[in-house]
Design a protein around this motif. Structure first.
Motif, PDB file in Angstrom:
ATOM      1  N   ALA A 107       3.330   0.579   0.084  1.00 43.97           N
ATOM      2  CA  ALA A 107       3.779   1.104   1.377  1.00 43.97           C
ATOM      3  C   ALA A 107       3.582   2.596   1.483  1.00 43.97           C
ATOM      4  O   ALA A 107       3.266   3.128   2.548  1.00 43.97           O
ATOM      5  N   ALA A 108       3.737   3.294   0.349  1.00 42.71           N
ATOM      6  CA  ALA A 108       3.564   4.748   0.334  1.00 42.71           C
ATOM      7  C   ALA A 108       2.103   5.140   0.133  1.00 42.71           C
ATOM      8  O   ALA A 108       1.784   6.321   0.123  1.00 42.71           O
ATOM      9  N   ASN A 109       1.246   4.141  -0.049  1.00 47.16           N
ATOM     10  CA  ASN A 109      -0.180   4.379  -0.257  1.00 47.16           C
ATOM     11  C   ASN A 109      -0.449   5.305  -1.443  1.00 47.16           C
ATOM     12  O   ASN A 109      -1.288   6.199  -1.382  1.00 47.16           O
ATOM     13  N   VAL A 110       0.296   5.096  -2.523  1.00 41.68           N
ATOM     14  CA  VAL A 110       0.154   5.904  -3.721  1.00 41.68           C
ATOM     15  C   VAL A 110      -1.141   5.546  -4.432  1.00 41.68           C
ATOM     16  O   VAL A 110      -1.459   4.366  -4.577  1.00 41.68           O
ATOM     17  N   LYS A 111      -1.883   6.531  -4.860  1.00 40.71           N
ATOM     18  CA  LYS A 111      -3.156   6.323  -5.574  1.00 40.71           C
ATOM     19  C   LYS A 111      -3.089   7.048  -6.903  1.00 40.71           C
ATOM     20  O   LYS A 111      -2.522   8.132  -7.014  1.00 40.71           O
ATOM     21  N   VAL A 127       8.824  -5.175 -10.770  1.00 39.00           N
ATOM     22  CA  VAL A 127       7.388  -4.987 -10.498  1.00 39.00           C
ATOM     23  C   VAL A 127       7.108  -5.270  -9.028  1.00 39.00           C
ATOM     24  O   VAL A 127       6.392  -4.510  -8.359  1.00 39.00           O
ATOM     25  N   THR A 128       7.683  -6.345  -8.511  1.00 41.94           N
ATOM     26  CA  THR A 128       7.503  -6.670  -7.091  1.00 41.94           C
ATOM     27  C   THR A 128       8.108  -5.585  -6.212  1.00 41.94           C
ATOM     28  O   THR A 128       7.459  -5.093  -5.279  1.00 41.94           O
ATOM     29  N   ARG A 129       9.332  -5.207  -6.526  1.00 42.94           N
ATOM     30  CA  ARG A 129      10.039  -4.199  -5.729  1.00 42.94           C
ATOM     31  C   ARG A 129       9.269  -2.886  -5.676  1.00 42.94           C
ATOM     32  O   ARG A 129       9.013  -2.340  -4.600  1.00 42.94           O
ATOM     33  N   TRP A 130       8.939  -2.353  -6.834  1.00 42.37           N
ATOM     34  CA  TRP A 130       8.274  -1.052  -6.869  1.00 42.37           C
ATOM     35  C   TRP A 130       6.806  -1.154  -6.495  1.00 42.37           C
ATOM     36  O   TRP A 130       6.242  -0.202  -5.948  1.00 42.37           O
ATOM     37  N   GLY A 131       6.187  -2.298  -6.742  1.00 38.08           N
ATOM     38  CA  GLY A 131       4.801  -2.490  -6.304  1.00 38.08           C
ATOM     39  C   GLY A 131       4.704  -2.411  -4.797  1.00 38.08           C
ATOM     40  O   GLY A 131       3.795  -1.773  -4.246  1.00 38.08           O
ATOM     41  N   ASP A 132       5.655  -3.058  -4.119  1.00 37.83           N
ATOM     42  CA  ASP A 132       5.674  -2.993  -2.652  1.00 37.83           C
ATOM     43  C   ASP A 132       5.907  -1.561  -2.172  1.00 37.83           C
ATOM     44  O   ASP A 132       5.279  -1.118  -1.203  1.00 37.83           O
ATOM     45  N   ALA A 133       6.794  -0.825  -2.828  1.00 31.81           N
ATOM     46  CA  ALA A 133       7.064   0.560  -2.442  1.00 31.81           C
ATOM     47  C   ALA A 133       5.836   1.431  -2.643  1.00 31.81           C
ATOM     48  O   ALA A 133       5.502   2.263  -1.788  1.00 31.81           O
TER      49      ALA A 133
END
Length: 64
Positions: free
Chosen positions: A58-62, A49-55
């Motif tokens: 960073a990618a500004n996914v909405k 969750v931390t790993r992919w949450g940060d990604a």
């Protein structure tokens, strides 16, 4: 979930995941089965969750 229930469920999942049928089925899907107990699984999920949450941040996914 009560600990005794989680422990029993975990033991059954581990037992099933070590069967030849499960290993073969997962292999056909390109997966490499790995078993872990409840505490290890909890750590794994939290790290993912931390790993992919940060990604995602960073990618500004909405989400639409």
């Amino acid at each position: 979930m009560p600990k005794p229930v989680a422990d029993k469920l975990s033991a059954e999942i581990i037992r099933i995941s070590k069967t030849p049928e499960w290993t073969r089925a997962m292999g056909e899907l390109g997966a490499i089965p790995e078993t872990m107990g409840p505490a290890d699984f909890n750590r794994f999920v939290r790290a993912e969750v931390t790993r992919w949450g940060d990604a995602v941040k960073a990618a500004n996914v909405k989400v639409d």
